[in-house]
Design a protein around this motif. Structure first.
Motif, mmCIF file in Angstrom:
data_model
loop_
_atom_site.group_PDB
_atom_site.id
_atom_site.type_symbol
_atom_site.label_atom_id
_atom_site.label_comp_id
_atom_site.label_asym_id
_atom_site.label_seq_id
_atom_site.Cartn_x
_atom_site.Cartn_y
_atom_site.Cartn_z
ATOM 1 N N GLU A 1 -45.227 20.853 14.772
ATOM 2 C CA GLU A 1 -44.406 20.256 15.831
ATOM 3 C C GLU A 1 -43.894 18.855 15.257
ATOM 4 O O GLU A 1 -42.733 18.373 15.880
ATOM 5 N N PHE A 2 -44.366 18.208 14.175
ATOM 6 C CA PHE A 2 -44.003 16.964 13.816
ATOM 7 C C PHE A 2 -43.217 17.153 12.599
ATOM 8 O O PHE A 2 -43.144 17.158 11.432
ATOM 9 N N THR A 3 -41.944 17.907 12.980
ATOM 10 C CA THR A 3 -40.824 18.563 12.090
ATOM 11 C C THR A 3 -40.038 17.415 11.284
ATOM 12 O O THR A 3 -39.813 16.427 12.199
ATOM 13 N N PRO A 4 -39.301 17.734 10.155
ATOM 14 C CA PRO A 4 -38.262 16.931 9.490
ATOM 15 C C PRO A 4 -37.160 16.965 10.848
ATOM 16 O O PRO A 4 -36.590 15.710 10.949
ATOM 17 N N ARG A 5 -36.851 17.751 11.753
ATOM 18 C CA ARG A 5 -35.632 17.772 12.534
ATOM 19 C C ARG A 5 -36.128 16.633 13.734
ATOM 20 O O ARG A 5 -35.365 15.946 14.041
ATOM 21 N N ARG A 6 -37.457 16.788 14.180
ATOM 22 C CA ARG A 6 -37.821 15.808 15.160
ATOM 23 C C ARG A 6 -37.847 14.201 14.585
ATOM 24 O O ARG A 6 -37.527 13.643 15.405
ATOM 25 N N VAL A 7 -38.153 14.103 13.397
ATOM 26 C CA VAL A 7 -38.161 12.926 12.830
ATOM 27 C C VAL A 7 -36.756 12.310 12.597
ATOM 28 O O VAL A 7 -36.294 11.117 12.813
ATOM 29 N N ALA A 8 -35.776 13.062 11.989
ATOM 30 C CA ALA A 8 -34.495 12.783 11.933
ATOM 31 C C ALA A 8 -33.943 12.468 13.351
ATOM 32 O O ALA A 8 -33.064 11.415 13.375
ATOM 33 N N GLY A 9 -34.220 13.279 14.284
ATOM 34 C CA GLY A 9 -33.586 12.907 15.557
ATOM 35 C C GLY A 9 -33.806 11.672 16.274
ATOM 36 O O GLY A 9 -33.486 11.058 17.228
ATOM 37 N N LEU A 10 -35.052 10.902 15.507
ATOM 38 C CA LEU A 10 -35.385 9.742 16.102
ATOM 39 C C LEU A 10 -34.568 8.551 15.713
ATOM 40 O O LEU A 10 -34.552 7.388 15.946
ATOM 41 N N ALA A 11 -33.358 8.795 14.538
ATOM 42 C CA ALA A 11 -32.768 7.708 13.881
ATOM 43 C C ALA A 11 -31.978 6.927 15.019
ATOM 44 O O ALA A 11 -31.948 5.473 14.821
ATOM 45 N N PRO A 12 -31.064 7.563 16.001
ATOM 46 C CA PRO A 12 -30.437 6.660 16.733
ATOM 47 C C PRO A 12 -31.205 5.761 17.714
ATOM 48 O O PRO A 12 -30.844 4.739 17.642
ATOM 49 N N ARG A 13 -32.356 6.251 18.011
ATOM 50 C CA ARG A 13 -33.317 5.387 18.860
ATOM 51 C C ARG A 13 -33.874 4.206 18.284
ATOM 52 O O ARG A 13 -33.941 3.261 18.352
ATOM 53 N N ILE A 14 -34.168 4.555 16.752
ATOM 54 C CA ILE A 14 -34.630 3.599 15.868
ATOM 55 C C ILE A 14 -33.716 2.458 15.734
ATOM 56 O O ILE A 14 -34.087 1.110 15.659
ATOM 57 N N GLN A 15 -32.323 2.915 15.774
ATOM 58 C CA GLN A 15 -31.149 1.847 15.258
ATOM 59 C C GLN A 15 -31.205 1.102 16.602
ATOM 60 O O GLN A 15 -31.100 -0.047 16.432
ATOM 61 N N ARG A 16 -31.179 1.646 17.843
ATOM 62 C CA ARG A 16 -31.071 0.996 19.075
ATOM 63 C C ARG A 16 -32.168 -0.167 19.307
ATOM 64 O O ARG A 16 -31.962 -1.449 19.607
ATOM 65 N N THR A 17 -33.372 0.187 18.877
ATOM 66 C CA THR A 17 -34.374 -0.507 19.036
ATOM 67 C C THR A 17 -34.288 -1.698 18.009
ATOM 68 O O THR A 17 -34.647 -2.813 18.586
ATOM 69 N N THR A 18 -33.817 -1.555 16.670
ATOM 70 C CA THR A 18 -33.725 -2.431 16.003
ATOM 71 C C THR A 18 -32.701 -3.271 16.340
ATOM 72 O O THR A 18 -32.823 -4.753 16.093
ATOM 73 N N ASP A 19 -31.511 -2.783 16.752
ATOM 74 C CA ASP A 19 -30.502 -3.635 17.174
ATOM 75 C C ASP A 19 -30.750 -4.625 18.180
ATOM 76 O O ASP A 19 -30.695 -5.812 18.194
ATOM 77 N N GLY A 20 -31.645 -4.144 19.222
ATOM 78 C CA GLY A 20 -32.125 -5.013 20.328
ATOM 79 C C GLY A 20 -33.093 -5.924 19.938
ATOM 80 O O GLY A 20 -32.908 -7.274 20.282
ATOM 81 N N LEU A 21 -34.074 -5.711 18.986
ATOM 82 C CA LEU A 21 -34.883 -6.671 18.458
ATOM 83 C C LEU A 21 -34.212 -7.922 17.655
ATOM 84 O O LEU A 21 -34.517 -9.195 17.612
ATOM 85 N N LEU A 22 -33.063 -7.477 16.750
ATOM 86 C CA LEU A 22 -32.370 -8.340 16.078
ATOM 87 C C LEU A 22 -31.679 -9.308 17.024
ATOM 88 O O LEU A 22 -31.457 -10.363 16.724
ATOM 89 N N ASP A 23 -31.024 -8.793 18.102
ATOM 90 C CA ASP A 23 -30.433 -9.388 19.061
ATOM 91 C C ASP A 23 -31.144 -10.467 19.667
ATOM 92 O O ASP A 23 -30.779 -11.860 19.740
ATOM 93 N N ALA A 24 -32.607 -10.346 19.849
ATOM 94 C CA ALA A 24 -33.433 -11.348 20.247
ATOM 95 C C ALA A 24 -33.890 -12.228 19.218
ATOM 96 O O ALA A 24 -34.012 -13.671 19.478
ATOM 97 N N MET A 25 -33.852 -11.929 18.048
ATOM 98 C CA MET A 25 -34.155 -12.892 16.976
ATOM 99 C C MET A 25 -33.276 -13.698 16.619
ATOM 100 O O MET A 25 -33.543 -14.906 16.524
ATOM 101 N N LEU A 26 -31.927 -13.237 16.721
ATOM 102 C CA LEU A 26 -30.832 -14.359 16.406
ATOM 103 C C LEU A 26 -30.765 -15.274 17.609
ATOM 104 O O LEU A 26 -30.096 -16.207 17.324
ATOM 105 N N ALA A 27 -31.143 -14.760 18.754
ATOM 106 C CA ALA A 27 -30.996 -15.757 19.947
ATOM 107 C C ALA A 27 -32.147 -16.802 20.067
ATOM 108 O O ALA A 27 -32.232 -17.634 21.012
ATOM 109 N N ALA A 28 -33.089 -16.447 19.229
ATOM 110 C CA ALA A 28 -34.252 -17.643 19.448
ATOM 111 C C ALA A 28 -34.075 -18.949 18.962
ATOM 112 O O ALA A 28 -33.078 -19.262 18.097
ATOM 113 N N PRO A 29 -34.652 -19.973 19.515
ATOM 114 C CA PRO A 29 -34.237 -21.285 19.455
ATOM 115 C C PRO A 29 -34.356 -21.697 18.115
ATOM 116 O O PRO A 29 -35.607 -21.591 17.377
#
Length: 397
Positions: free
Chosen positions: A100-128
């Motif tokens: 079940e933990f296939t390379p295809r399932r892992v590769a399919g997570l890339a867009p979600r990983i990128q969106r999550t990373t972008d959101g976290l970086l947005d918050a980091m760059l907005a930090a005081p």
């Protein structure tokens, strides 16, 4: 044989264990040690060749049933899982999960990983003042979000789970370990029961409701153990890969500049991060099922605890010349940061994918990235299993 008391070395060993391991390696590949974890005694294997051989030695069992009754430590897991099994049980369980933990399932997570990373970086760059704790802002939330999405448990109480995970696998006070393990067991039972009642298009549901070609399925206690393993191992390694890797880059500005100048070196740089200061100092425990001789030293049978110093194997000059030098142009292939043999980390491709996206995005969006603390002031997690800082103050702008 003299017992080397690693527990007595205190914070200096926790901060930088590599010189201690190197001195032990010069004296031979096997040493009797006292661990920081509850003062338990164990046999420590150092060096690349000896460590790699020990990782693949079938005489060293992963099954806690083979542990000596005199050992004061107990398994932190909430149920049976691959890292606590030997063949054929390990073979069966790994086959069911890998299905079940296939390379295809892992590769399919890339867009979600990128969106999550972008959101976290947005918050980091907005930090005081552009000042953040990298562990709190990126290293922890990214992999815990990814593994929760993969398993289909978006409502995980992440702060509570992080505290339990840290104590269950890293606390040197055994009562804290036991309390965290019990709390995690109750929590994960509820997660599995909830997913059984409300299945979705996720890995946990697939594991609960799936079967292989012979009709084999995971029993309830195996599902609980597998959920524990995927949640804990699925985030711990990546948290500390990111934190340790950023620290290595920021304390080696020439290497950071070289990586910025040639981003195609990123994959090689991640392998060097894993070799130079990997997230696992020694892997989960092994127990002797009979006498084992390593480098002329006989380790008795009877469930003696054996630890393999992955951190030292990857700093062995006979395998990696000038091993204490961080060099993204080095060929770091062959490192054992993810283990070796049948227990090689099943989630290594996911950890590499998350690290690749995290580092690429961080370097692209934070040209002024710098440490906001003296390296010597960084405090490190206790214990011999996980290696990583408690926090890592940085400036992102």
């Amino acid at each position: 044989m003299e017992t080397v008391d690693l527990a007595a070395l205190g914070e200096s060993f926790t901060r930088d264990p590599y010189p201690v391991y190197a001195r032990l390696r010069e004296r031979g590949p096997v040493h009797r040690i006292r661990m920081p974890e509850g003062g338990a005694e164990a046999w420590l294997v150092v060096g690349y060749e000896a460590g790699r051989a020990a990782l693949a030695d079938p005489r060293l069992s992963k099954n806690w049933a083979n542990a000596s009754p005199a050992l004061p430590l107990r398994s932190a897991s909430s149920g049976p899982h691959m890292l606590g099994m030997d063949p054929p049980d390990h073979t069966r369980l790994r086959r069911l999960v890998a299905r079940e933990f296939t390379p295809r399932r892992v590769a399919g997570l890339a867009p979600r990983i990128q969106r999550t990373t972008d959101g976290l970086l947005d918050a980091m760059l907005a930090a005081p003042g552009g000042r953040v704790d990298l562990v709190e802002a990126l290293s922890f939330p990214l992999p815990i979000t990814v593994i929760c999405d993969l398993l289909g448990v978006p409502d995980l109480d992440r702060e509570a789970f992080r505290a339990w995970s840290n104590d269950a696998i890293g606390a040197t006070v055994l009562d804290r370990r036991r309390a965290a393990t019990e709390a995690m067991a109750r929590y994960i039972e509820e997660l599995v029961d909830g997913k059984r009642r409300r299945p979705g298009d996720d890995l946990m549901s697939a594991l609960i409701h799936g079967e292989d070609d012979s009709g084999d399925v995971l029993a309830h206690e195996e599902l609980v153990g597998m959920a524990w393993l995927l949640l804990v191992a699925g985030h711990e390694t990546t948290v500390n890969l990111i934190s340790n890797g950023v620290l290595a880059l920021l304390t080696h500005p020439g290497q950071l500049a070289a990586l910025r100048a040639d981003p195609t070196r990123l994959d090689a740089a991640i392998e060097e991060m894993l070799r130079y200061d990997g997230p696992v100092e020694t892997p989960t425990y092994r127990f002797t099922t009979g006498p084992v001789t390593i480098g002329g030293t006989e380790i008795p049978g009877g469930g003696e605890l054996v630890l393999v110093a992955l951190a030292d194997a990857d700093r062995d000059p006979r395998r990696f010349p000038e091993p204490d030098r961080f060099d993204i142009f080095r060929d770091a292939r062959g490192h054992v940061a993810f283990g070796h043999g049948i227990h090689h980390c099943l989630g290594a491709p996911l950890a590499r994918l998350e690290a690749r996206i995290a580092f690429r995005t961080l370097l692209d969006r934070c040209p002024g990235l710098a440490l906001d603390i003296h390296p010597a002031a960084v405090t490190w997690r206790e214990g011999l299993l996980i290696r990583g800082p408690h926090s890592l103050p940085v400036r992102v702008a």
